[in-house]
Design an enzyme around this catalytic site. Structure first.
Site, mmCIF file in Angstrom:
data_model
loop_
_atom_site.group_PDB
_atom_site.id
_atom_site.type_symbol
_atom_site.label_atom_id
_atom_site.label_comp_id
_atom_site.label_asym_id
_atom_site.label_seq_id
_atom_site.Cartn_x
_atom_site.Cartn_y
_atom_site.Cartn_z
ATOM 1 N N GLN A 1 31.587 39.048 31.250
ATOM 2 C CA GLN A 1 32.609 39.063 30.206
ATOM 3 C C GLN A 1 33.037 37.675 29.779
ATOM 4 O OE1 GLN A 1 35.362 41.152 32.958
ATOM 5 N NE2 GLN A 1 36.938 39.754 32.202
ATOM 6 N N ASN B 1 30.683 45.434 38.473
ATOM 7 C CA ASN B 1 31.662 44.539 37.864
ATOM 8 C C ASN B 1 31.088 43.922 36.597
ATOM 9 O OD1 ASN B 1 34.049 43.147 37.552
ATOM 10 N ND2 ASN B 1 33.880 41.962 39.428
ATOM 11 N N GLU C 1 30.740 45.936 23.775
ATOM 12 C CA GLU C 1 32.105 45.618 24.183
ATOM 13 C C GLU C 1 32.834 44.850 23.093
ATOM 14 O OE1 GLU C 1 29.552 46.397 27.553
ATOM 15 O OE2 GLU C 1 29.435 44.745 26.104
ATOM 16 N N ASP D 1 42.378 53.642 26.205
ATOM 17 C CA ASP D 1 42.502 53.228 24.810
ATOM 18 C C ASP D 1 41.131 53.065 24.170
ATOM 19 O OD1 ASP D 1 45.248 53.248 24.697
ATOM 20 O OD2 ASP D 1 45.480 51.115 25.118
ATOM 21 N N GLU E 1 25.112 46.960 21.672
ATOM 22 C CA GLU E 1 25.180 45.519 21.920
ATOM 23 C C GLU E 1 24.229 44.775 20.982
ATOM 24 O OE1 GLU E 1 25.519 41.649 23.423
ATOM 25 O OE2 GLU E 1 26.884 43.374 23.468
ATOM 26 N N HIS F 1 42.371 45.131 37.552
ATOM 27 C CA HIS F 1 41.023 44.931 37.019
ATOM 28 C C HIS F 1 40.292 46.260 36.880
ATOM 29 C CE1 HIS F 1 37.399 42.759 36.156
ATOM 30 N NE2 HIS F 1 36.768 43.189 37.244
ATOM 31 N N CYS G 1 37.585 43.217 30.771
ATOM 32 C CA CYS G 1 37.020 44.133 31.764
ATOM 33 C C CYS G 1 37.178 45.584 31.336
ATOM 34 C CB CYS G 1 37.663 43.898 33.117
ATOM 35 S SG CYS G 1 39.455 44.148 33.153
#
Length: 339
Positions: free
Chosen positions: A145, A306, A177, A197, A211, A286, A152
């Site tokens: 990220q 992660n 993202e 959300d 992406e 997180h 995250c």
């Protein structure tokens, strides 16, 4: 060239002396290697500050790993791209999930799309059968990220949508993202947000781009969403009942599940083993993606993906303690979309 390098070294020595810092000469080569590995560049003055923080973190890691060798911990630590940051700096830059209270108030305003997944009370010991959705092709590669974007929540949400899309339609697509960071009106972009959300945005927006069509930049930009480039859609989302038994059943039967944890500062230096956080002070909120669970040396763990790149943790993953009192609140806020 040699004169310039010599003068630079002299200037750095003067600045170090003036600042009152004394560095551990035994770490000189490690410091150079770490900077090269993580492509770190500093001004002379900044180097003093960052080296000092880095050495503090190295000592903390070495002490922890010594205690690990004595059986006091279940996981090891290691330096990573965050090792030149203080705990406060790291928390401000990298932990971008909203507090639970904010998440709850958001849900109350959008409850038309909420379903609830409850523990069915299955008597079978599911823990004896490990689960890893990566082996089913339902998990995209670990991504990063970035050092200054608390997104995250977006990576957690796309990971869950990617898994469900693959399981229903058969193709694994890496989703955008950046589409969420730029366009989700409920989030705070690179500052904070939550997967709920994100799911709600995708529902109302009638999809999310890939992406490839909407690449990640790690900064908030203008919304560039194009309906013709939609790569996946979802119909609703489901909150998992806030206990580990329900989370286990969801991971086993549904697929990758979004979670939001609360952990202490040791989390950012995790390297290998099963992470258990017994510290009373929790500073990190997180969001991540649970992609499975299993057991190691008779200790149960959650397998969690992660979004801090593959140099963090165990190639970008962490094994978090399972069935130990909902450690780090891992089961308190879990959800998944329906496609």
């Amino acid at each position: 060239m040699k004169v310039s390098l010599f003068l630079g070294c002299v200037l750095l020595s003067i600045l170090v002396a003036a600042s009152g810092h004394t560095f551990d000469s035994r770490l000189d080569e490690d410091w150079k290697t770490w900077k090269s590995q993580h492509e770190k560049q500093y001004t002379e003055e900044e180097e003093i500050h960052r080296r000092s923080i880095w050495e503090d973190n190295v000592r903390y890691i070495e002490q922890h790993n010594l205690e690990y060798s004595m059986g006091k911990h279940t996981f090891t630590m290691g330096t990573n791209q965050f090792s030149d940051l203080t705990n406060k700096e790291f928390s401000e830059r990298m932990t971008g999930s909203l507090p639970f209270e904010a998440v709850k108030s958001t849900e109350e305003a959008i409850d038309e799309d909420i379903e609830f997944f409850e523990d069915k009370g299955n008597d079978d010991d599911l823990s004896n059968a490990p689960v890893d959705w990566r082996t089913k092709g339902a998990v995209t590669p670990v991504r990063d990220q970035g050092p200054d974007c608390g997104s995250c929540w977006a990576f957690s949400a796309t990971g869950a949508i990617e898994g469900q899309w693959k399981l229903k339609h058969g193709n694994l697509v890496s989703l955008s993202e950046q589409n969420l960071v730029d366009c989700d009106p409920q989030s705070h972009r690179c500052k904070s947000g939550n997967p709920i959300d994100a799911f709600q945005y995708v529902i109302k927006n009638k999809g999310i781009e890939s992406e490839q069509s909407y690449p990640y930049t790690a900064v908030k930009g203008n919304c560039r969403f194009q309906i013709q480039d939609v790569a996946a859609t979802i119909r609703s989302y489901t909150r998992v009942q806030a206990n580990e038994a329900a989370l286990e059943e969801a991971v086993q039967n549904i697929g990758p599940i979004t979670v939001t944890i609360i952990a202490s500062d040791s989390f950012r230096q995790y390297k290998q083993g099963i992470y258990y956080d017994s510290a009373p002070k929790k500073t990190i909120i997180h969001s991540m993606l649970v992609v499975g669970y299993g057991a190691e040396k008779n200790t149960n763990y959650w397998l969690v993906k992660n979004s801090w790149g593959t140099t963090w943790g165990d190639n970008g993953y962490i094994k978090m303690s399972k069935d130990r009192g909902n450690n780090c609140e891992i089961a308190s806020y879990a959800s998944y979309p329906t496609v």
